[in-house]
Design an enzyme around this catalytic site. Sequence first.
Site, mmCIF file in Angstrom:
data_model
loop_
_atom_site.group_PDB
_atom_site.id
_atom_site.type_symbol
_atom_site.label_atom_id
_atom_site.label_comp_id
_atom_site.label_asym_id
_atom_site.label_seq_id
_atom_site.Cartn_x
_atom_site.Cartn_y
_atom_site.Cartn_z
ATOM 1 N N HIS A 90 33.271 38.009 33.132
ATOM 2 C CA HIS A 90 33.892 39.790 33.756
ATOM 3 C C HIS A 90 35.137 38.982 34.169
ATOM 4 O O HIS A 90 35.906 40.198 33.965
ATOM 5 C CB HIS A 90 32.751 39.983 34.801
ATOM 6 C CG HIS A 90 32.949 39.637 36.614
ATOM 7 N ND1 HIS A 90 32.383 38.565 36.908
ATOM 8 C CD2 HIS A 90 33.852 39.663 37.354
ATOM 9 C CE1 HIS A 90 32.572 37.692 37.984
ATOM 10 N NE2 HIS A 90 33.341 39.179 38.368
ATOM 11 N N ASP A 91 35.953 38.010 35.058
ATOM 12 C CA ASP A 91 37.299 37.977 34.691
ATOM 13 C C ASP A 91 38.154 36.961 34.401
ATOM 14 O O ASP A 91 38.955 36.394 34.389
ATOM 15 C CB ASP A 91 37.317 37.020 36.195
ATOM 16 C CG ASP A 91 37.088 38.893 37.343
ATOM 17 O OD1 ASP A 91 37.842 39.504 36.999
ATOM 18 O OD2 ASP A 91 36.535 39.046 38.475
ATOM 19 N N HIS A 149 36.286 47.407 35.704
ATOM 20 C CA HIS A 149 37.391 47.902 36.050
ATOM 21 C C HIS A 149 37.376 49.422 36.244
ATOM 22 O O HIS A 149 38.455 49.619 36.775
ATOM 23 C CB HIS A 149 38.537 47.546 36.288
ATOM 24 C CG HIS A 149 38.614 46.359 37.392
ATOM 25 N ND1 HIS A 149 38.606 45.730 38.290
ATOM 26 C CD2 HIS A 149 38.836 45.005 36.539
ATOM 27 C CE1 HIS A 149 38.276 44.985 38.722
ATOM 28 N NE2 HIS A 149 38.717 44.167 37.871
ATOM 29 N N ASP A 163 30.239 43.323 41.608
ATOM 30 C CA ASP A 163 31.737 42.362 41.797
ATOM 31 C C ASP A 163 32.133 42.796 43.015
ATOM 32 O O ASP A 163 32.595 41.653 43.851
ATOM 33 C CB ASP A 163 32.186 42.781 40.934
ATOM 34 C CG ASP A 163 33.626 41.193 40.605
ATOM 35 O OD1 ASP A 163 32.864 40.191 41.280
ATOM 36 O OD2 ASP A 163 34.702 42.182 40.648
ATOM 37 N N LYS A 184 41.859 36.621 34.130
ATOM 38 C CA LYS A 184 42.235 35.690 34.584
ATOM 39 C C LYS A 184 43.486 34.623 34.376
ATOM 40 O O LYS A 184 44.245 33.858 35.281
ATOM 41 C CB LYS A 184 42.018 35.934 36.275
ATOM 42 C CG LYS A 184 41.157 36.738 36.610
ATOM 43 C CD LYS A 184 40.722 37.173 38.204
ATOM 44 C CE LYS A 184 40.691 37.955 38.617
ATOM 45 N NZ LYS A 184 40.140 38.193 40.218
#
Length: 513
Positions: free
Chosen positions: A373-374, A429, A457, A377
């Site tokens: 999911h991240d 998000h 999350d 980054k």
Amino acid sequence: MSEDFLFSDEEIEEVEQDSLGTWKILIVDDEPEVHAVTKLALSDFEFQEKRLEFISAYSGSEAKQLINQHPDAAIVLLDVVMETDDAGLKVAEYIRHEAKNHHVRIILRTGQPGQAPERQVIVNYDINDYKSKTELTAQKLFTVVMSSLRSYRDILAIEQSRQGLEKIITASRDIFASHSMETFIHGVIQQLTSLLGSVDKAMYATSLVASSEQKDAKNLVVFAGQGEFEQSEGKSLDQVLSAEQFSACTQALNEKTIIYKDDYLFAHCSSQYNNSALLYISGVPKNLTTTQRHLIEIFAQNVQIAYENVQLQSEIEDTQQELVWRLSEALEQRSNETGNHVRRVSHICYELARGLGLSEQECELVRSASPLHDVGKVGVPDAILHKPGKLDENEWQVMKQHAQKGYTILANSKRPLVQAGATIAQEHHEWWDGSGYPQGKKGQDIHVFGRIVALADVYDALRHRRSYKEPWGKAEVVEEIQRLRGTQFEPKLVDVFIEKLDTLETILARYPD
């Protein structure tokens, strides 16, 4: 009618049937004397240790009812002329075309051959023999019934083989389709029950070391079991079997065959990697047919190959999951978050997906893909990722780009797991009320995976320490998530979260920072 057929028309006492069953003979004739004489002439008839069971019909309409009630009738002795001149022919047509019974042997008997010429009847109707009553002596009746029963027996054997082949194909498909070691034995038991009709207990044992040269039953351990073997997983066979069972097991292993006992069997299972494996089944029928034994043999040959394929599939999936976790952990550590965050989120997502009623395949997919999911980054500068305080507006705009960057990194893959990861990276998000980012999606337009990961999350992040905050207590987190019900989070998903809270807290305890 021949003198050989002229017997008293007194009631014929029915012969007591034995336990092996009977061959059903349907007599269709409007003359009671024909029924009596036929029964008497065949009263001592026996074929394959089974006697005859006679069923009488005195008209074509009655015959149609009885053939529906007795679809397992072996032979129909059918008169042509009854209530109408062609009543018998209509019955033959009904049996084949409406009742769809193509197994029963139809023997046409007529006292008036001119009413139904033999050549015409044989060509136009699916009958198996044609006899004039004047020529059908007791001996000829015996002969025609014997030959018809042999044909019927062979037809049943072919049909059983066909059905057995279908079951083997289905069994192989279902077992090979299994991707879970936990469900493997249940699939085996289900298919065995389908093949044999009943199975009381079952146990599957295999060697722990591939290509073992020691073909000793003591080297085999119980992989999975049912009944009394359910609690024996991981134990060696000499610990769980009686002396008699162990002897039969050793014989099956050494001879690479199937050993049948009174009410159980041991089947050696073939292996493509030279592994040793055995299948134990109890509660099998005492009188297994040749077809059933052949099906067990084919099934045993496929079980070990299926097991090895499931094992290989599980290894591939575990390796894939491990690589995803390690990549995600490296990214989380770069942003000052612990690697166990992605593991916790992964398991939390699975529980939330189950609570929403998603299929097992979807639950597993969101569990496997959620660690990605991240991934976006990776494109966020360290100064922003590591900043201990609140981000300013420009920094926040840069941080928000990670969602779209994560999607871009993963989007071009054709793999379902990576495709799911791309969707999650882009949409986790987004807010239920449409105020999230990067696309401002709203409600059901947000993919269910994105909605699930969003809540998982936030829940895990709030419950643990971050560079910019201390961990929140359970009650505080619950209050916050309920406050965001209908704005940031899907209302139904929040309800599932509350229902599953104890399970989710257990996950947090299992994978601490």
